[in-house]
Design a protein around this motif. Sequence first.
Motif, short mmCIF file in Angstrom:
data_model
loop_
_atom_site.label_atom_id
_atom_site.label_comp_id
_atom_site.label_asym_id
_atom_site.label_seq_id
_atom_site.Cartn_x
_atom_site.Cartn_y
_atom_site.Cartn_z
N SER A 76 0.85 -1.19 0.00
CA SER A 76 0.00 0.00 0.00
C SER A 76 0.89 1.24 0.00
CB SER A 76 -0.93 0.00 1.22
OG SER A 76 -0.17 -0.02 2.41
N SER A 77 0.26 2.39 -0.19
CA SER A 77 0.99 3.65 -0.14
C SER A 77 0.98 4.21 1.26
CB SER A 77 0.38 4.66 -1.11
OG SER A 77 0.66 4.32 -2.44
N ALA A 87 -3.84 6.02 -3.48
CA ALA A 87 -3.90 4.97 -4.50
C ALA A 87 -2.52 4.71 -5.09
CB ALA A 87 -4.89 5.35 -5.59
N ALA A 109 -9.38 -1.74 -4.21
CA ALA A 109 -9.29 -0.28 -4.26
C ALA A 109 -10.51 0.31 -3.59
CB ALA A 109 -9.20 0.19 -5.71
N ASN A 110 -10.27 1.33 -2.79
CA ASN A 110 -11.36 2.07 -2.16
C ASN A 110 -11.96 3.01 -3.20
OD1 ASN A 110 -13.08 3.59 -0.56
ND2 ASN A 110 -11.62 3.74 1.14
N THR A 111 -13.22 2.80 -3.53
CA THR A 111 -13.87 3.63 -4.55
C THR A 111 -14.39 4.95 -3.98
OG1 THR A 111 -16.02 2.60 -4.16
CG2 THR A 111 -14.57 1.56 -5.79
N TRP A 216 -14.03 -5.16 -10.46
CA TRP A 216 -13.19 -4.07 -10.95
C TRP A 216 -13.86 -3.36 -12.13
CZ3 TRP A 216 -8.88 -3.36 -7.99
CH2 TRP A 216 -7.96 -2.39 -8.41
N ARG A 228 -7.17 2.68 -10.09
CA ARG A 228 -5.93 2.65 -9.31
C ARG A 228 -6.16 1.89 -8.00
NH1 ARG A 228 -3.50 8.48 -8.61
NH2 ARG A 228 -1.79 7.18 -7.83
N PRO A 229 -5.39 0.85 -7.74
CA PRO A 229 -5.59 0.05 -6.53
C PRO A 229 -5.12 0.78 -5.28
CG PRO A 229 -3.66 -0.74 -7.69
CD PRO A 229 -4.28 0.33 -8.57
N THR A 230 -5.72 0.41 -4.16
CA THR A 230 -5.29 0.93 -2.86
C THR A 230 -4.36 -0.04 -2.16
OG1 THR A 230 -7.43 2.04 -2.66
CG2 THR A 230 -6.10 1.86 -0.66
#
Length: 404
Positions: A76-77, A87, A109-111, A216, A228-230
């Motif tokens: 994760s970031s 993201a 990913a958090n939408t 997705w 963009r994935p979280t």
Amino acid sequence: MTTSGRVTRRVRLAPLDLLALGLVGLRTRKLRAVLSALGISIGIATIVVVTAIPASSQRNLMRQLSALGTDVLQVSSAPSGTGEAVALPAEAPAMVARIGPVRQVAAVANTHTSLRRSDKTEAGDGAGLTVLAGSPNLLRLVRGQVRSGRFLDSASARLPVAVLGSATATRLGIGDLGRTEPPPQIFIGSQWYTVGGILAPVALSPDLDVAAIVGWESAVTYLHFDGRPTVVYVQAYEPAVEQVRAVLPATVDPASPGQVRVSLPSDALAAKRATADTFSALFLGLAVVALLVGGVGVANTMVVSVLERRSEIGLRRALGASRGQVRSQFLTESVVLSMLGGLAGTAIGAAASAGYAAHLGWPVVIPAGATLAGLGGAAFIGVVAGVYPAAQAARLPPTQALAS
């Protein structure tokens, strides 16, 4: 050697003749042979049991530890100044999948989309719940299970279908899905979604328990998701987990690897490796003790056999048997006796280990090394335990042996 002008040659016994000769003592003293073989079989069975039962226990323990994700890393970031997750690059999952030891990659990913039971409820109805976009292989990678319904597949991932975490379903008042009743619907953003499944609690990723997971492609189509994935879940070849972790930051975000966080390998991985080392040391110690006990029993039997059969030895020597033939006879008898006990002990140990493991619900593991060690150990014991009695029998003078 000559006698009356004729040359007498020493006769060499063929292997089958030597085996038949070695069985003479076992056939004539059946009860003692059975008891002696029983002694060695107990020792060999001990080797198999103390190897197979801990191996089954170890396999069961390893399976339980693996379920905790010893080979799974989370990428994760680093949080932003507001504390929200940032993201990752959209191409991160594809880049990670190219790392050699990586077996499987899944992303969520958090939408940042609102979740409500219906469009009639207040906006805060889903406070604390998140809507995650996920790939169809997500559940398999995090070792999750579906409590009711089914998880997303390649078809439903494109449709407005959601899978609820266990806490999310409870919060929204949705119970198990019935087969005959129409599935319930929830309101995500400005779109109705059909509930396709409900998850059991996910120990490896508790964040999924308070989320609604959509496909997705569905998130891109209906929720204006940017792709963009979280979080990226990475399953790697377990011995290479540390090496994979070292290269993940630069692989996920080459421009800013310092902003990428990778979870540490779990403590379960260290426990798993320490457990394997402990079991290995235990196997070695118990096997050595069992071999020593069996060897002493066979040696004692063979020494007594030589003392009781002195007249037989003297008669054979008087009829022309050489010292080497007498020595070979008793050595063969010792090896055959040990091998019979080894075969019986291996069978008994394997059966006992399999029954015990099956009773406890463990996987049945009979290591090939234990079987080979049982048979090889029996042969080794037979040789070692028979050397001294065989040499003692060969040294007896014929006249002294016959007189006794």
